[in-house]
Design a protein around this motif. Structure first.
Motif, PDB file in Angstrom:
ATOM      1  N   PHE A  76       0.844  -1.187   0.000  1.00 14.76           N
ATOM      2  CA  PHE A  76       0.000   0.000   0.000  1.00 14.76           C
ATOM      3  C   PHE A  76       0.884   1.243   0.000  1.00 14.76           C
ATOM      4  CE2 PHE A  76      -2.922  -3.076   1.969  1.00 14.76           C
ATOM      5  CZ  PHE A  76      -4.091  -2.825   1.257  1.00 14.76           C
ATOM      6  N   LEU A  78       0.426   4.471   0.751  1.00 15.97           N
ATOM      7  CA  LEU A  78      -0.598   5.304   1.389  1.00 15.97           C
ATOM      8  C   LEU A  78      -0.405   6.784   1.080  1.00 15.97           C
ATOM      9  CD1 LEU A  78      -0.786   3.609   4.911  1.00 15.97           C
ATOM     10  CD2 LEU A  78      -2.241   3.197   2.915  1.00 15.97           C
ATOM     11  N   MET A 103      -3.979   8.121   0.487  1.00 16.00           N
ATOM     12  CA  MET A 103      -5.100   7.204   0.305  1.00 16.00           C
ATOM     13  C   MET A 103      -6.141   7.423   1.398  1.00 16.00           C
ATOM     14  SD  MET A 103      -5.123   2.995   0.256  1.00 16.00           S
ATOM     15  CE  MET A 103      -4.194   2.886  -1.280  1.00 16.00           C
ATOM     16  N   PHE A 105      -8.947   6.526   4.089  1.00 10.03           N
ATOM     17  CA  PHE A 105      -9.043   5.367   4.969  1.00 10.03           C
ATOM     18  C   PHE A 105     -10.162   4.427   4.510  1.00 10.03           C
ATOM     19  CE2 PHE A 105      -9.605   3.056   8.993  1.00 10.03           C
ATOM     20  CZ  PHE A 105      -8.276   2.780   9.283  1.00 10.03           C
ATOM     21  N   TYR A 108      -8.819   2.209   1.762  1.00 10.47           N
ATOM     22  CA  TYR A 108      -7.921   1.234   2.386  1.00 10.47           C
ATOM     23  C   TYR A 108      -8.731   0.137   3.087  1.00 10.47           C
ATOM     24  CZ  TYR A 108      -4.645  -0.629   5.872  1.00 10.47           C
ATOM     25  OH  TYR A 108      -3.888  -1.461   6.672  1.00 10.47           O
ATOM     26  N   LYS A 109      -9.759   0.526   3.817  1.00 12.83           N
ATOM     27  CA  LYS A 109     -10.590  -0.444   4.527  1.00 12.83           C
ATOM     28  C   LYS A 109     -11.241  -1.423   3.551  1.00 12.83           C
ATOM     29  CE  LYS A 109     -13.212   2.269   7.083  1.00 12.83           C
ATOM     30  NZ  LYS A 109     -14.244   2.621   8.098  1.00 12.83           N
ATOM     31  N   PHE A 126       3.678  -1.111   3.673  1.00  7.88           N
ATOM     32  CA  PHE A 126       3.140   0.235   3.489  1.00  7.88           C
ATOM     33  C   PHE A 126       4.100   1.132   2.716  1.00  7.88           C
ATOM     34  CE2 PHE A 126       1.015  -1.631   7.120  1.00  7.88           C
ATOM     35  CZ  PHE A 126      -0.314  -1.397   6.813  1.00  7.88           C
ATOM     36  N   TYR A 141      -3.860   2.622  10.206  1.00  6.97           N
ATOM     37  CA  TYR A 141      -3.884   1.708   9.069  1.00  6.97           C
ATOM     38  C   TYR A 141      -3.362   0.327   9.494  1.00  6.97           C
ATOM     39  CZ  TYR A 141      -4.623   5.750   5.984  1.00  6.97           C
ATOM     40  OH  TYR A 141      -5.140   6.866   5.359  1.00  6.97           O
TER      41      TYR A 141
END
Length: 353
Positions: A76, A78, A103, A105, A108-109, A126, A141
């Motif tokens: 990721f 982020l 990114m 949240f 991401y979730k 990450f 995260y």
């Protein structure tokens, strides 16, 4: 241990690792010597022989990485920002041209929940071409991933510049398995930065005893309390591979690229950046080779989609030239050396170019 077993152990571990494991200066000297041998070879060896040797060395990975396998690591990115000055990377402070974005949240979730639904047990990291500790609430995260992916290996790979006692404790409490630091400097013998020493004293050694602090690359969770903690001292001026043509300090060695075929990255990595775009591998710095977007597709739909499957089939057949990024990339194709001793020798000789 008997003499024959000792011989087998040396053969298994290979002499390079035994000698240079904890000696970065010796390691750099040996690497330089191997590079010279490698360049001499590539200047005189017929292209056809080099192609055959590359296929021989990578054959273990070709067999292992089936078209039907799911990714082993999700990266990721982020935040599309780094605070490093590495000369080999176009994402460094002096070379960066990307917009600084983060990114959401919620996005991401969505990805983490999808990973939980397929019972994903691989690694979560990450970074792609960025510095994860520049994400102010990185611990949130990490915590969400730990909550939903209890068996996954969660890693922070950082240059250490933004690490301190406060955020260091937060990411450990949030549930990371590994904190690895690439410490870039002009001198491999230089002392560790003060902030790293302070983190080790005030956090690491207070939370973990000596036996609970592990090192190495293996992503295998031991029983009990532990943290994988690595310090890798590296030169700011390192010249690595061409990174699909984006590396600022290395010209593309076109003949060398033509002699290399298979690469395991598109069989193992799922790289997603701040806006949800997925790239074909970590060398796609600008995410130009768009494999899909997790906003509109599931991770599995993207991974087993036509674009990824077509790329993998071509790499198995040894074809790098038909892909715009692969045709500019001289990465050998393997992240780790082969198990077979003879393949391992060729790997160390030929990967340094």
């Amino acid at each position: 241990m008997s003499f024959s077993k000792k011989i087998k152990k040396v053969k298994k571990e290979f002499i390079f690792n035994l000698i240079i494991k904890d000696h970065p200066y010796i390691k750099s000297v040996i690497k330089g010597f191997i590079k010279k041998i490698s360049r001499i070879y590539y200047s005189v060896a017929p292209k056809e022989i080099t192609k055959v040797l590359h296929k021989f060395v990578t054959s273990e990975s070709i067999i292992k990485n089936s078209l039907n396998n799911i990714f082993s690591t999700v990266y990721f990115e982020l935040r599309t920002k780094c605070n490093g000055q590495c000369s080999f990377c176009a994402a460094s402070i002096q070379n960066e041209t990307r917009l600084d974005s983060i990114m959401s949240f919620d996005l991401y979730k969505k990805a983490i929940v999808e990973l939980a639904e397929i019972n994903y047990k691989g690694a979560i990291a990450f970074h792609v071409n960025s510095e994860p500790l520049l994400v102010k609430n990185i611990e949130e995260y990490i915590s969400f991933a730990r909550q939903h992916l209890k068996d996954s290996w969660i890693q922070i790979l950082s240059n250490g510049k933004s690490l301190n006692s406060i955020n260091g404790k937060k990411i450990i409490d949030a549930g990371i398995d590994e904190l690895s630091l690439n410490i870039y400097n002009d001198d491999l013998k230089a002392e560790l930065p003060k902030n790293i020493k302070k983190f080790e004293k005030e956090v690491l050694h207070k939370l973990f005893n000596k036996n609970q602090i592990l090192t190495g690359h293996e992503e295998k969770r031991p029983k009990g309390k532990f943290i994988k903690y690595n310090i890798f001292k590296r030169l700011l001026t390192e010249i690595l591979h061409s990174r699909a043509g984006t590396s600022p300090n290395k010209k593309i060695n076109k003949p060398l690229v033509e002699e290399r075929g298979f690469c395991e990255f598109p069989f193992q990595q799922f790289n997603v950046t701040a806006n949800g775009n997925v790239s074909q591998c970590c060398c796609d710095l600008y995410f130009d080779s768009d494999m899909g977007n997790i906003k509109f597709q599931s991770l599995k739909e993207i991974w087993f989609g036509e674009k990824f499957m077509d790329l993998r089939k071509k790499l198995i057949s040894g074809d790098r030239q038909s892909n715009p990024l692969c045709s500019k990339c001289d990465f050998f194709g393997l992240k780790r050396p082969p198990i077979n001793f003879l393949r391992k020798i060729f790997y160390y000789l030929f990967k340094h170019s």
